[in-house]
Design an enzyme around this catalytic site. Structure first.
Site, short mmCIF file in Angstrom:
data_model
loop_
_atom_site.label_atom_id
_atom_site.label_comp_id
_atom_site.label_asym_id
_atom_site.label_seq_id
_atom_site.Cartn_x
_atom_site.Cartn_y
_atom_site.Cartn_z
N LYS A 214 0.71 -1.41 -0.08
CA LYS A 214 -0.22 -0.57 0.36
C LYS A 214 1.11 1.37 -0.26
O LYS A 214 0.98 2.17 -1.17
CB LYS A 214 -1.09 0.11 1.09
CG LYS A 214 -1.77 0.55 1.05
CD LYS A 214 -2.47 0.77 2.31
CE LYS A 214 -3.75 2.47 2.46
NZ LYS A 214 -4.79 2.14 3.75
N GLU A 220 10.58 -4.55 4.90
CA GLU A 220 9.87 -6.05 4.18
C GLU A 220 10.18 -6.23 3.13
O GLU A 220 10.89 -6.77 2.37
CB GLU A 220 9.57 -6.87 4.88
CG GLU A 220 9.70 -7.05 6.30
CD GLU A 220 9.58 -6.06 7.61
OE1 GLU A 220 8.88 -4.62 7.18
OE2 GLU A 220 9.03 -6.20 8.36
N GLY A 275 -4.57 -2.12 4.73
CA GLY A 275 -4.31 -3.46 4.22
C GLY A 275 -4.91 -4.86 4.87
O GLY A 275 -5.00 -5.68 4.01
N ARG A 276 -5.28 -4.34 5.89
CA ARG A 276 -5.91 -6.12 5.75
C ARG A 276 -7.21 -6.23 5.58
O ARG A 276 -7.69 -7.13 5.90
CB ARG A 276 -6.02 -6.32 7.99
CG ARG A 276 -6.18 -5.24 8.90
CD ARG A 276 -5.93 -5.40 9.98
NE ARG A 276 -6.84 -4.34 10.96
CZ ARG A 276 -6.43 -2.88 10.89
NH1 ARG A 276 -5.02 -2.59 10.45
NH2 ARG A 276 -6.67 -1.86 11.73
N GLU A 361 -5.09 -6.93 14.93
CA GLU A 361 -4.57 -5.35 14.29
C GLU A 361 -5.87 -5.00 14.43
O GLU A 361 -5.86 -3.15 14.60
CB GLU A 361 -3.96 -5.69 12.99
CG GLU A 361 -2.50 -4.97 12.98
CD GLU A 361 -2.20 -4.70 11.40
OE1 GLU A 361 -2.29 -4.29 10.24
OE2 GLU A 361 -0.69 -4.59 11.66
N HIS A 392 -5.35 -33.23 17.11
CA HIS A 392 -4.09 -34.08 17.55
C HIS A 392 -3.18 -33.77 17.98
O HIS A 392 -1.51 -33.79 18.04
CB HIS A 392 -3.80 -35.41 16.25
CG HIS A 392 -4.32 -36.21 15.98
ND1 HIS A 392 -5.00 -37.30 16.76
CD2 HIS A 392 -6.18 -36.11 15.18
CE1 HIS A 392 -6.56 -38.35 15.84
NE2 HIS A 392 -6.54 -36.89 15.17
N LYS A 512 8.77 -0.72 14.04
CA LYS A 512 9.83 -0.42 13.13
C LYS A 512 10.84 0.73 13.30
O LYS A 512 11.62 0.93 12.58
CB LYS A 512 8.47 0.43 11.62
CG LYS A 512 7.56 -0.81 11.52
CD LYS A 512 6.78 -0.46 10.66
CE LYS A 512 5.46 -1.22 10.10
NZ LYS A 512 4.74 -0.10 9.11
O1 F6P Z 1 2.24 -3.98 9.93
C1 F6P Z 1 1.91 -3.05 9.66
C2 F6P Z 1 1.41 -2.66 8.33
O2 F6P Z 1 1.11 -1.29 8.18
C3 F6P Z 1 -0.12 -3.15 7.91
O3 F6P Z 1 -1.12 -3.15 8.67
C4 F6P Z 1 -0.19 -3.78 6.53
O4 F6P Z 1 -0.93 -4.68 5.77
C5 F6P Z 1 1.27 -4.06 6.63
O5 F6P Z 1 1.84 -2.92 7.21
C6 F6P Z 1 1.80 -3.90 5.18
O6 F6P Z 1 1.80 -2.33 4.39
P1 F6P Z 1 2.49 -2.05 2.80
O7 F6P Z 1 0.58 -2.50 2.58
O8 F6P Z 1 1.86 -0.62 3.24
O9 F6P Z 1 3.38 -2.14 2.31
#
Ligand code: F6P
Length: 547
Positions: A214, A220, A275-276, A361, A392, A512
């Site tokens: 987003k 990452e 995002g979620r 979240e 199990h 972060k």
């Molecule tokens: O973990 C925090 C967060 O902002 C989530 O809400 C989101 O889904 C994820 O990081 C990834 O964010 P982005 O889509 O901006 O890379």
């Protein structure tokens, strides 16, 4: 400055319905499901609800009609109906980010009107969907060629959180409908192992990367995206190859351009999609590539059907509202700490992981909309595994442990993979587990089987363990859309009752920022002294050991 966007609300614990529920809890907390069922033979058919083929049995809960009535009263006093209307009409209910919350617009059919900041957003949604469909068709048919002229065979989605969990979950859930000559991989972790293992057997000439983020700034995802570029260019050699092997899904056009992806290859979405809550936006591009545009539209239709149910059904028949209220009931009155989600379908193996972000979240919050510390429990911990595997491993604790764990059993009447009597045996376990948890086995029953006296206590099942059973005809794209929307709106219901903002996620920020600082400190060899003694010691030991 005071917060003027927070709605004026009577504190939750001062609501009449809350107080009534506190008193009611005292009278019902010791009631056993065995008696509740014995005294009310219709209970198992009465305490059920259905929405577009999604059947919810909530009779195996520690509730009476009065509980439901009081929970509904709580929803009313909390203004649930008007909060639903506020969300659907594009009000900026995410007040800490000053944003509308409109994942429901992502699945609104053409012709519906949802206005944000004076603009109807539905046409834009469909423009992006149409672009995604055209692109998906080209890749799926082999018309879209890589830089060296080969058709794309592998699709790697790089994203994390909502830009990964939804795509992976949906890919796994709908694998049955996927184009099997395409390989899908999902890279999320900053641990290089994730990228290396996901790409080790892939040929860059036949591989398309979807960089899904987003913000397009997430550490990452950007780190993995840069590694993907290096990996691809090592074989493809020319920068011009990027346009054929990288597409972006993002709200951040500038950042996408900075990375070097042509915005012609970018699929956008909007800041009013959390995002979620984004698996049905362009973030679902990998899903569409896998199952095709028609099936993707069916998925959206499923979401929309549940949206409409949530928006229009009276609360006493409203599945997401009922599920949300029951979660509040256990969290706040029984002090239950967790909810187990137990899908009896191997295709839903990532569903609990997906729900963890959606639920935790969203509702892992300790202050109300007006910034006051809550004096009650909020979001429970969601966890789970597909059945029957969980039986199990951890079910022992659910059956005989000391913790109360409400369970959601999810089953399908028809299997997508008929194989002998596997499906009946699978479903027999759904029904058996919910029955065993609710009714247990008394000491008398255990003794009557001839069990030695000393062994009896070990073999007793107290029962009175609550569960929902969600029964769905078949795992189709529509059904998956309905299930996800069911949980989305259940989460919303809980958030409304708890008076929290289910749509921000400030709690992920501190870690972060600290990681970024520590990242710089890890670069050199010098001793680190800027932290507490524990963190300093760990960093310095790490530096010494890594050499
Ligand atoms: O973990 C925090 C967060 O902002 C989530 O809400 C989101 O889904 C994820 O990081 C990834 O964010 P982005 O889509 O901006 O890379």
């Amino acid at each position: 400055m005071s917060n003027t966007s927070a709605p004026a609300q009577t504190p939750l614990t001062e609501l009449a319905a809350w107080k009534a529920l506190e008193a009611h809890y005292k009278s019902i907390s010791t009631a056993h499901l065995r008696d509740l069922f014995k005294n009310d033979p219709e209970r198992g058919t009465r305490l059920t609800a259905e929405a577009d083929g999604i059947f919810l049995d909530y009779s195996k809960h520690r509730i009476t009609d009065e509980t439901i009535q009081l929970l509904l009263q709580l929803a009313e006093e909390s203004g649930l109906k008007s909060r639903i209307d506020a969300m659907f009409s594009g009000e900026k209910i995410n007040i800490t980010e000053n944003r509308a919350v409109l994942h429901v617009a992502l699945r609104a059919p053409k012709g519906e009107k949802i206005v944000v900041d004076g603009e109807d957003v539905v046409p834009e949604v469909h423009t992006v969907l149409d672009r995604m469909a055209a692109f998906s068709d080209r890749v799926r048919s082999g018309e879209w060629k890589g830089y060296t002229g080969k058709a794309i065979k592998n699709i790697v989605n790089i994203g994390i959180g909502g830009s990964d969990l939804g795509p992976v979950m949906a890919y796994e859930a709908l694998k049955h409908y996927s184009q099997r000559d395409l390989t899908f991989r999902f890279v999320s972790n900053i641990d290089g192992t994730d990228f290396v293992e996901a790409t080790r057997d892939l040929d860059p000439e036949e591989t398309l990367f979807i960089i899904a983020s987003k913000t397009f700034t997430t550490l990452e995802t950007m780190t993995n995206a840069h590694s993907a570029r290096v990996w691809a260019l090592a074989k493809l050699k020319h920068e011009a190859a990027i346009a054929k092997h990288f597409v972006a899904v993002s709200t951040a056009e500038k950042e996408v351009t900075k990375f070097g992806i042509d915005t012609a290859n970018m699929f956008g979405f909007w800041d009013w999609v959390g995002g979620r809550y984004s698996m049905d936006s362009a973030i679902g591009l990998s899903t569409m590539l896998a199952i095709g545009p028609d099936n993707f539209r069916k998925l959206l239709a499923g979401f929309h059907a549940m949206d409409e149910h949530f928006r229009t059904a009276p609360l006493e028949k409203n599945l997401p509202a009922l599920m949300g209220l029951l979660t509040v009931w256990y969290t706040d009155f029984f002090n239950a700490q967790t909810v187990a989600v137990l899908p009896y379908d191997q295709y839903l193996k990532r569903f609990p992981a997906y729900l963890q972000q959606l639920t935790m979240e969203s509702n892992g919050k300790h202050v109300t909309l007006s910034g006051k510390h809550v004096n009650y429990e909020t979001g429970p911990i969601f966890w789970g595994e597909p059945g029957t595997n969980g039986q199990h491993s951890f079910y022992q604790l659910i059956h005989q442990g000391t913790k109360l764990i409400p369970c959601d059993f999810i089953g399908f009447s028809k299997t997508l993979n008929p194989l002998g009597n596997h499906h009946d045996l699978l479903m027999a376990n759904v029904f058996a587990q919910a029955e065993a948890l609710a009714f247990g086995k008394t000491a008398e029953e255990v003794k009557a089987e001839g069990t030695a006296d000393w062994l009896v206590p070990h073999r007793v099942f107290e029962g009175n363990r609550p569960s929902n059973t969600i029964l769905v005809p078949e795992l189709t794209p529509e059904a998956l859309g309905k299930l996800v929307a069911l949980y989305e709106h259940s989460v919303f219901t809980q958030g409304v009752i708890w008076q929290i903002n289910s749509f921000d996620q400030w709690g992920v920020e501190l870690g972060k920022v600290l990681a970024k600082n520590i990242g710089h400190e890890l670069e050199g060899a010098e001793k680190v002294t800027s932290h507490d003694s524990s963190t300093n010691n760990l960093i310095n030991l790490y530096k010494k050991q890594r050499g």
